[in-house]
Structures are given as C-alpha cells and as structure tokens.
Design an enzyme around this catalytic site. Structure first.
Site, PDB file in Angstrom:
ATOM      1  N   TYR A   1      51.730  -1.963 -64.229  1.00  0.00           N
ATOM      2  CA  TYR A   1      52.242  -0.648 -63.865  1.00  0.00           C
ATOM      3  C   TYR A   1      51.176   0.049 -63.009  1.00  0.00           C
ATOM      4  O   TYR A   1      49.980  -0.040 -63.316  1.00  0.00           O
ATOM      5  CB  TYR A   1      52.515   0.127 -65.156  1.00  0.00           C
ATOM      6  CG  TYR A   1      53.088   1.489 -64.920  1.00  0.00           C
ATOM      7  CD1 TYR A   1      54.389   1.642 -64.444  1.00  0.00           C
ATOM      8  CD2 TYR A   1      52.343   2.632 -65.171  1.00  0.00           C
ATOM      9  CE1 TYR A   1      54.924   2.890 -64.220  1.00  0.00           C
ATOM     10  CE2 TYR A   1      52.871   3.888 -64.956  1.00  0.00           C
ATOM     11  CZ  TYR A   1      54.154   4.007 -64.474  1.00  0.00           C
ATOM     12  OH  TYR A   1      54.674   5.249 -64.251  1.00  0.00           O
TER      13      TYR A   1
ATOM     14  N   ASP B   1      52.327  -4.613 -73.009  1.00  0.00           N
ATOM     15  CA  ASP B   1      53.168  -3.483 -72.608  1.00  0.00           C
ATOM     16  C   ASP B   1      54.614  -3.983 -72.658  1.00  0.00           C
ATOM     17  O   ASP B   1      55.044  -4.761 -71.814  1.00  0.00           O
ATOM     18  CB  ASP B   1      52.772  -3.026 -71.194  1.00  0.00           C
ATOM     19  CG  ASP B   1      53.553  -1.792 -70.742  1.00  0.00           C
ATOM     20  OD1 ASP B   1      54.677  -1.591 -71.232  1.00  0.00           O
ATOM     21  OD2 ASP B   1      53.037  -1.045 -69.888  1.00  0.00           O
TER      22      ASP B   1
ATOM     23  N   LYS C   1      61.342   5.226 -71.075  1.00  0.00           N
ATOM     24  CA  LYS C   1      62.289   4.329 -70.430  1.00  0.00           C
ATOM     25  C   LYS C   1      63.440   3.990 -71.392  1.00  0.00           C
ATOM     26  O   LYS C   1      64.233   4.848 -71.694  1.00  0.00           O
ATOM     27  CB  LYS C   1      61.547   3.089 -69.926  1.00  0.00           C
ATOM     28  CG  LYS C   1      60.209   3.417 -69.211  1.00  0.00           C
ATOM     29  CD  LYS C   1      60.390   4.139 -67.889  1.00  0.00           C
ATOM     30  CE  LYS C   1      59.100   4.724 -67.302  1.00  0.00           C
ATOM     31  NZ  LYS C   1      57.989   3.786 -67.137  1.00  0.00           N
TER      32      LYS C   1
ATOM     33  N   ARG D   1      48.575  17.883 -84.573  1.00  0.00           N
ATOM     34  CA  ARG D   1      47.904  16.854 -83.766  1.00  0.00           C
ATOM     35  C   ARG D   1      47.551  15.642 -84.625  1.00  0.00           C
ATOM     36  O   ARG D   1      47.425  14.530 -84.140  1.00  0.00           O
ATOM     37  CB  ARG D   1      46.656  17.414 -83.059  1.00  0.00           C
ATOM     38  CG  ARG D   1      45.904  16.343 -82.249  1.00  0.00           C
ATOM     39  CD  ARG D   1      44.975  16.890 -81.162  1.00  0.00           C
ATOM     40  NE  ARG D   1      44.338  18.132 -81.505  1.00  0.00           N
ATOM     41  CZ  ARG D   1      43.307  18.260 -82.337  1.00  0.00           C
ATOM     42  NH1 ARG D   1      42.776  17.199 -82.900  1.00  0.00           N
ATOM     43  NH2 ARG D   1      42.814  19.453 -82.595  1.00  0.00           N
TER      44      ARG D   1
HETATM   45  C1  LIG Z   1      56.579   3.922 -66.966  1.00  0.00           C
HETATM   46  C2  LIG Z   1      55.666   2.872 -67.416  1.00  0.00           C
HETATM   47  C3  LIG Z   1      54.419   3.177 -67.969  1.00  0.00           C
HETATM   48  C4  LIG Z   1      53.899   4.608 -68.050  1.00  0.00           C
HETATM   49  O1  LIG Z   1      54.681   5.390 -68.895  1.00  0.00           O
HETATM   50  P1  LIG Z   1      54.843   6.983 -68.751  1.00  0.00           P
HETATM   51  O2  LIG Z   1      55.736   7.313 -69.890  1.00  0.00           O
HETATM   52  O3  LIG Z   1      55.450   7.253 -67.416  1.00  0.00           O
HETATM   53  O4  LIG Z   1      53.477   7.569 -68.869  1.00  0.00           O
HETATM   54  C5  LIG Z   1      53.631   2.139 -68.424  1.00  0.00           C
HETATM   55  N1  LIG Z   1      54.036   0.850 -68.341  1.00  0.00           N
HETATM   56  C6  LIG Z   1      55.224   0.516 -67.802  1.00  0.00           C
HETATM   57  C7  LIG Z   1      55.607  -0.919 -67.730  1.00  0.00           C
HETATM   58  C8  LIG Z   1      56.078   1.503 -67.332  1.00  0.00           C
HETATM   59  O5  LIG Z   1      57.252   1.161 -66.794  1.00  0.00           O
END
Ligand SMILES: *Cc1c(COP(=O)(O)O)cnc(C)c1O
Length: 392
Positions: free
Chosen positions: A110, A182, A207, A57
C-alpha cells in the site's frame, strides 16, 4: 466446544454477555472516561488488579465489542482497533522494530505503508528490502541477522499477485522472525493468515469490514501477549484509537461481510473474465488468473479471489485516463470494498508516492488501472466498462 461457523460469528459475539437493557445491537458508549466507585477501585484498575474501564483511549466497551469479534474471526488471542489502517500498520511496525533493524516486505505495498517505511529508514535507520517471495530461497536470501519482521500483503495492492503465506511463515519461523500480514483485501472471511502460521494480522477496516464507505478505521489481531504489548505502548502512548461510533459502524458492517464478499467476488471474477476477452485489454490481474502456481496458492489459502481487479489497456497513461473519464456508473475514487464500484489509476493516485523506478519494478505501470468491483448488478458494471472500452 461448539464450533460456530464464520458467518454466525460475524453476527453474534459469544463472549458478550446480556447487556443491561437487552438491546439487540451493541450500545454506543460515547464517553471519554469511566467513574470509579471508590479511590481504591481506581487504584486497583490502574494497577491491573481488577478488570474494568478507566478511560476510552485505554479501552471502551463498544470498541471492545468490535475487537473481540475481529479476534474471533481471525482466530487470534486479542484484537485492537485503531483510527485508520495506517494507524494499525504503524503501531505494529513501531512495536516490532528498533533503530537499526531491518524489515523484509512483499514486492508491492500500500502506498502509505511504503511512505512509512521510508520515514522509518530516514529517521531511525530501520532499513527494508522488497522480496517477491516466490521461493523459499529468495526469502532466505533477503533475511539478514537484523531482520525484525516480515511484512506481507497478499494479494498485493494493486498488482493482485498472491504470496504463499504457509511458505513465508515456515521460512520465517526458522529464524524466529514474526510475520505480519495486511489482510485488507481479503477479510478473515476469505483468508486467515494466523491459521497459516503467520503472527500478526492488520486491516484497513475502512474497506471490506466497514463495507459501506462511511468510516476510516484499522484493526490488529495477534497473540494475547503481543497484543498486550501493543495495547500498553502503541495504543496507550501513541493513541491512534478508534471512536465508539466508528466501532459501532464496523460492527454493523461486519454482519453482512460474508454476503458482501461472496457478491464482490462473484462480480469481480465475472468482470475479469469479460475484460480478458476484450481486444483493447492487454492484461488482467485477478487472483487465480495468472498461472498454475498462483492458482494453487489461491486455492490453498483464499476462499475466493476477492473483489479487486487490476488490468492494463493497450497504450499508456493517456489511454487509461481517457477510459476512466468516459465511465458513468463507476466512480473515480481511491479506497475499495464499498458497495459502489470504484476505479483509480495507481501510478498517479494511490502509488504516486512510490518513485517511478520502484513502481515499475513492482509492476505498477502507467497503463495499470485498478477496479474495486461493487455490489451492483454485474451487467450494469460491465455495460459501463464496455461502453467506455468501445469508444475511441
Ligand atoms: C487502505 C489500505 C491501507 C490503509 O488504510 P487506511 O484505513 O486508509 O488508513 C493499508 N493497507 C491496504 C492494503 C489498504 O488497502
């Protein structure tokens, strides 16, 4: 110092030494704990007097490989991996705020980031205000003396509007407010917010970084001092850590990120151009397609427009659903950045948690459809869209 290109950094980690066996790929250290040579060694590691692993961790060699690569790609002091994008977003927002603070965010987030902000408001009185961030004045007016951070998505999911990160970081620095970006939709291959003066980058590595739809993960990159704080509080005591195997999948995905992003972007800009010409399509939202101001921002801060398109058909929810249901090749799924082209309806799926009034203010109407354009032959993607557009 030798300046290695981005494409090379995705494949090689200059910091990593030769491992024991010479294994070309990073070994998976599938272990929860690490043994010490002596009681004194254990004590020194806990005291921070000696480098070395203690417990997974707090750090794991496979995960560390992924973190180092991400830090190198984003140009930050240190990276930290998390179990999901939301674990990364929540770690950063919790680290930067305390009860009674205020957060300024882009006018579109998001869906679960929006949910998190709601929860922080209800439980801890941490309020937030949305800001279109189109001008410096607008941003200055939204900042209060309680503003603890600015949280920006660009391009905004799912409306694909872009925000000028240099303007935001310049304005925020006047009040010494950290800017969190982000960067999920872009990856560091297309956009590097730290180089534009922002302070912290978060990603859903689920992603484009993973890129193959087989892992849920998140990562944060920032200055060494901020990341040390994040490691010793959020990572250690909240504990939403990434598993070694998932880190290994991300390292593997990352090696082709530049090729994939180029192809996603080429396919998406072609599909966007074809959609615009179709009489049933009312609007297409793709970075660089809107107006001169947005195009100038895209040219300044993004390598390409990326792989996501949003568009509106004439009609409303019913027309959008019928169109989606007639697709064959394209899969109906949330998430993005996979090899497969994915389509979803934000108002009833990813952004269903956002109240309708707020959704409309963000431009997420019931006619809006989002496509994550995949790596297939562009003509096959278009054929599927076209056959569905052509039926009534
Ligand atoms: C998918 C997504 C998230 C969240 O990510 P997870 O891996 O699903 O927890 C946050 N910000 C954006 C822009 C996203 O597309």
């Amino acid at each position: 110092m030798k300046k290695t290109h981005m494409e090379t950094k995705m494949i090689h980690n200059e910091q990593a030494g030769h491992n024991e066996t010479g294994s070309l790929t990073t070994p998976i250290y599938q272990t929860s704990t690490f043994s010490f040579a002596s009681a004194q060694e254990g004590a020194r590691r806990f005291a921070g007097e000696e480098q070395g692993y203690i417990y997974s961790r707090l750090g794991n060699p496979t995960v560390a490989q992924f973190e180092e690569r991400m830090a190198a790609l984003e140009g930050g002091g240190k990276g930290l991996a998390f179990a999901s994008g939301m674990a990364a977003v929540s770690a950063v927002l919790i680290a930067l705020t305390k009860a009674g603070d205020h957060i300024v965010c882009s006018n579109g987030l998001y869906g679960c980031t929006y949910g998190l902000l709601k929860m922080m408001e209800e439980k801890y009185g941490i309020t937030h205000d949305f800001c279109s961030m189109e001008t410096e004045e607008e941003l200055k007016q939204t900042i209060t003396n309680r503003t603890a951070c600015i949280f920006v998505e660009t391009p905004i999911n799912p409306t694909m509007k872009v925000i000028d990160l240099e303007m935001v970081s310049r304005t925020a620095s006047l009040s010494r407010i950290p800017v969190v970006v982000d960067n999920t939709f872009c990856t560091p291959y297309l956009q590097r917010p730290l180089e534009l003066g922002c302070d912290v980058v978060v990603h859903s590595a689920t992603k484009y970084i993973g890129g193959h739809g087989d892992v849920v993960a998140g990562v944060v990159v920032g200055s060494h001092s901020f990341m040390e704080k994040l490691a010793s509080s959020q990572q250690k005591d909240i504990g939403g850590i990434l598993s070694p195997f998932d880190a290994w999948l991300l390292i593997r995905g990352m090696k082709t990120m530049h090729l994939r992003m180029d192809r996603h972007s080429a396919n998406a800009s072609e599909i966007a151009a074809r959609l615009i010409r179709h009489p049933r399509v009312k609007h297409v939202y793709y970075p660089g397609f809107a107006d001169d101001r947005q195009t100038a921002i895209v040219q300044n801060q993004m390598k390409t427009g990326g792989g996501v398109i949003a568009f509106e058909l004439n009609g409303g929810r019913e027309e959008a659903e019928q169109f989606i249901n007639r697709l064959n090749l394209i899969k109906i799924a949330v998430s993005l950045g996979d090899a497969e082209t994915l389509i979803q309806h934000p108002a009833t799926m990813t952004h269903a948690v956002v109240p309708e009034e707020q959704r409309n203010a963000m431009g997420i109407h019931e006619s809006l459809i989002r496509i994550s354009v995949g790596l297939e032959a562009v003509d096959d993607i278009w054929y599927d869209l076209y056959q569905s557009l052509s039926e009534d």
